[in-house]
Design a protein around this motif. Structure first.
Motif, mmCIF file in Angstrom:
data_model
loop_
_atom_site.group_PDB
_atom_site.id
_atom_site.type_symbol
_atom_site.label_atom_id
_atom_site.label_comp_id
_atom_site.label_asym_id
_atom_site.label_seq_id
_atom_site.Cartn_x
_atom_site.Cartn_y
_atom_site.Cartn_z
ATOM 1 N N MET A 101 59.833 16.724 27.067
ATOM 2 C CA MET A 101 59.305 16.232 25.789
ATOM 3 C C MET A 101 58.377 17.263 25.151
ATOM 4 S SD MET A 101 58.527 12.274 26.955
ATOM 5 C CE MET A 101 57.571 11.860 25.485
ATOM 6 N N VAL A 102 57.523 17.871 25.969
ATOM 7 C CA VAL A 102 56.608 18.895 25.448
ATOM 8 C C VAL A 102 57.381 20.130 25.029
ATOM 9 C CG1 VAL A 102 54.643 20.387 25.973
ATOM 10 C CG2 VAL A 102 54.673 18.035 26.816
ATOM 11 N N ALA A 103 58.354 20.542 25.849
ATOM 12 C CA ALA A 103 59.166 21.718 25.512
ATOM 13 C C ALA A 103 59.856 21.523 24.166
ATOM 14 C CB ALA A 103 60.196 21.972 26.609
ATOM 15 N N ASN A 104 60.400 20.338 23.937
ATOM 16 C CA ASN A 104 61.092 20.064 22.672
ATOM 17 C C ASN A 104 60.116 20.016 21.498
ATOM 18 O OD1 ASN A 104 63.444 19.886 24.134
ATOM 19 N ND2 ASN A 104 63.467 17.648 24.189
ATOM 20 N N LYS A 105 58.928 19.448 21.731
ATOM 21 C CA LYS A 105 57.937 19.309 20.671
ATOM 22 C C LYS A 105 57.368 20.662 20.247
ATOM 23 C CE LYS A 105 54.922 16.732 18.220
ATOM 24 N NZ LYS A 105 55.296 15.756 17.187
ATOM 25 N N LEU A 106 57.054 21.509 21.227
ATOM 26 C CA LEU A 106 56.411 22.795 20.928
ATOM 27 C C LEU A 106 57.406 23.940 20.789
ATOM 28 C CD1 LEU A 106 53.282 22.681 23.284
ATOM 29 C CD2 LEU A 106 53.538 21.835 20.937
ATOM 30 N N LYS A 107 58.662 23.684 21.152
ATOM 31 C CA LYS A 107 59.709 24.713 21.104
ATOM 32 C C LYS A 107 59.351 25.904 21.996
ATOM 33 C CE LYS A 107 61.768 22.180 18.044
ATOM 34 N NZ LYS A 107 62.849 21.271 18.514
ATOM 35 N N LYS A 108 58.801 25.596 23.167
ATOM 36 C CA LYS A 108 58.405 26.610 24.134
ATOM 37 C C LYS A 108 58.866 26.183 25.530
ATOM 38 C CE LYS A 108 55.908 28.707 20.934
ATOM 39 N NZ LYS A 108 56.309 30.016 20.350
ATOM 40 N N SER A 109 58.968 27.155 26.440
ATOM 41 C CA SER A 109 59.275 26.838 27.833
ATOM 42 C C SER A 109 58.037 26.236 28.500
ATOM 43 C CB SER A 109 59.709 28.101 28.583
ATOM 44 O OG SER A 109 60.909 28.608 28.037
ATOM 45 N N VAL A 110 58.266 25.248 29.368
ATOM 46 C CA VAL A 110 57.164 24.474 29.945
ATOM 47 C C VAL A 110 57.309 24.377 31.457
ATOM 48 C CG1 VAL A 110 56.173 22.140 30.099
ATOM 49 C CG2 VAL A 110 56.757 23.094 27.863
ATOM 50 N N ARG A 111 56.173 24.446 32.148
ATOM 51 C CA ARG A 111 56.093 24.059 33.549
ATOM 52 C C ARG A 111 55.032 22.967 33.667
ATOM 53 N NH1 ARG A 111 56.938 29.003 37.923
ATOM 54 N NH2 ARG A 111 59.188 29.162 37.573
ATOM 55 N N LEU A 112 55.418 21.855 34.269
ATOM 56 C CA LEU A 112 54.549 20.692 34.419
ATOM 57 C C LEU A 112 54.379 20.384 35.895
ATOM 58 C CD1 LEU A 112 53.206 18.098 33.046
ATOM 59 C CD2 LEU A 112 55.431 17.010 33.397
ATOM 60 N N VAL A 113 53.110 20.338 36.362
ATOM 61 C CA VAL A 113 52.817 20.029 37.760
ATOM 62 C C VAL A 113 51.638 19.069 37.815
ATOM 63 C CG1 VAL A 113 53.693 22.218 38.673
ATOM 64 C CG2 VAL A 113 51.276 22.030 37.994
ATOM 65 N N ASN A 114 51.331 18.589 38.999
ATOM 66 C CA ASN A 114 50.140 17.772 39.187
ATOM 67 C C ASN A 114 48.892 18.559 38.775
ATOM 68 O OD1 ASN A 114 47.794 17.199 41.382
ATOM 69 N ND2 ASN A 114 48.782 15.303 40.735
ATOM 70 N N ASP A 115 47.890 17.872 38.217
ATOM 71 C CA ASP A 115 46.716 18.566 37.707
ATOM 72 C C ASP A 115 45.902 19.251 38.798
ATOM 73 O OD1 ASP A 115 45.947 16.064 38.694
ATOM 74 O OD2 ASP A 115 44.464 15.697 37.123
ATOM 75 N N ALA A 116 45.827 18.646 39.985
ATOM 76 C CA ALA A 116 45.106 19.291 41.080
ATOM 77 C C ALA A 116 45.830 20.560 41.540
ATOM 78 C CB ALA A 116 44.926 18.327 42.245
ATOM 79 N N ASP A 117 47.163 20.546 41.495
ATOM 80 C CA ASP A 117 47.931 21.745 41.843
ATOM 81 C C ASP A 117 47.620 22.885 40.880
ATOM 82 O OD1 ASP A 117 49.123 20.527 43.992
ATOM 83 O OD2 ASP A 117 51.027 20.132 42.994
ATOM 84 N N GLN A 118 47.610 22.584 39.583
ATOM 85 C CA GLN A 118 47.318 23.631 38.615
ATOM 86 C C GLN A 118 45.887 24.135 38.786
ATOM 87 O OE1 GLN A 118 48.853 24.086 34.484
ATOM 88 N NE2 GLN A 118 46.809 23.403 33.881
ATOM 89 N N GLN A 119 44.939 23.220 38.970
ATOM 90 C CA GLN A 119 43.561 23.642 39.159
ATOM 91 C C GLN A 119 43.430 24.491 40.422
ATOM 92 O OE1 GLN A 119 40.383 20.646 39.574
ATOM 93 N NE2 GLN A 119 39.077 22.077 38.493
#
Length: 252
Positions: A101-119
């Motif tokens: 959904m974010v990739a389509n909205k922003l027209k960019k490639s996206v990686r989505l992970v758990n917030d603690a993983d990213q932090q």
């Protein structure tokens, strides 16, 4: 700074979705902050479309000199699909393809992970077995070995007793209900359990309530900030996809 922004093609928009606020910053490929750190309040019982619109409005001031987006999400994520969101609208996030959904909205490639993983990627030393706690609206954890994310486990949802799990035991509701002193004792108990079970080399504690810690930390435990954690959005793009870290490209 302007030259780095204009280099653009390797810049990364890093977003951290939390139970209380949604944050964003523009990063270089090396993780250097290229914009102001901005945030907006997360609505109570936030639904997917609401969060998507908040992100879109929040990042409007950020220069569009990025072609990749990293998102930390407060729940279980697999291949860019949200499976759970215990601190958002609980019945509205099951099997939501939010990364797409974010990739389509922003027209960019996206990686989505758990917030603690990213932090975790933003704060660790990258040596040995390291664990990250986030203590805020809920309780988040990330496991990493030599700088690589291990499969995400929702350890916060292990039962503490017949009625509550660790998210209930140490989350914001418990902090407000039980008070600072008792909350600190609870956190000490959890740290002791993790030390015994995981025998980690280092533990990092972040999240909004980390500033409320009053007890002395052991030498291999470090407090970290959300500002440092959001820099993990750059390192997320250096991770392999072996543990369901899938790149979502916009659909045409």
């Amino acid at each position: 700074m302007d030259d780095k922004k204009q280099a653009g093609k390797n810049n990364i928009l890093s977003i951290d979705i939390g139970g209380s606020s949604i944050k964003a910053v523009l990063l270089s490929e090396a993780g250097e902050m290229l914009s102001d750190y901005i945030k907006s309040k997360t609505p109570s019982e936030a639904k997917p479309d609401e969060v998507l619109e908040i992100i879109f409005d929040l990042i409007e001031p950020i220069e569009k000199t990025y072609n990749r987006v990293s998102i930390g999400f407060p729940g279980y994520v697999k291949n860019g699909v949200v499976k759970t969101a215990p601190n958002l609208a609980k019945e509205k996030w099951t099997d939501v393809p939010f990364g797409q959904m974010v990739a389509n909205k922003l027209k960019k490639s996206v990686r989505l992970v758990n917030d603690a993983d990213q932090q975790g990627l933003g704060v660790i030393a990258g040596k040995g077995f390291e664990i990250v706690f986030t203590v805020g609206t809920g309780f988040g954890t990330a496991l990493l070995f030599d700088g690589e994310l291990l499969p995400h486990l929702e350890l916060a949802h292990f039962p503490r007793n017949k009625r509550k799990d660790y998210d209930d035991y140490i989350g914001d509701v418990a902090f407000n209900k039980k008070g600072k002193e008792r909350w600190n004792r609870r956190l000490q108990k959890i740290i002791k359990i993790y030390k015994t079970v995981f025998n980690y080399d280092a533990l990092y504690i972040g999240g909004g309530n980390s500033k409320e810690i009053t007890f002395k930390l052991e030498d291999n435990i470090k407090l970290v900030s959300n500002r440092d954690g959001i820099k993990g959005g750059a390192k997320l793009w250096q991770q392999s996809d072996k543990f369901q870290i899938k790149t979502l490209d916009p659909e045409h």
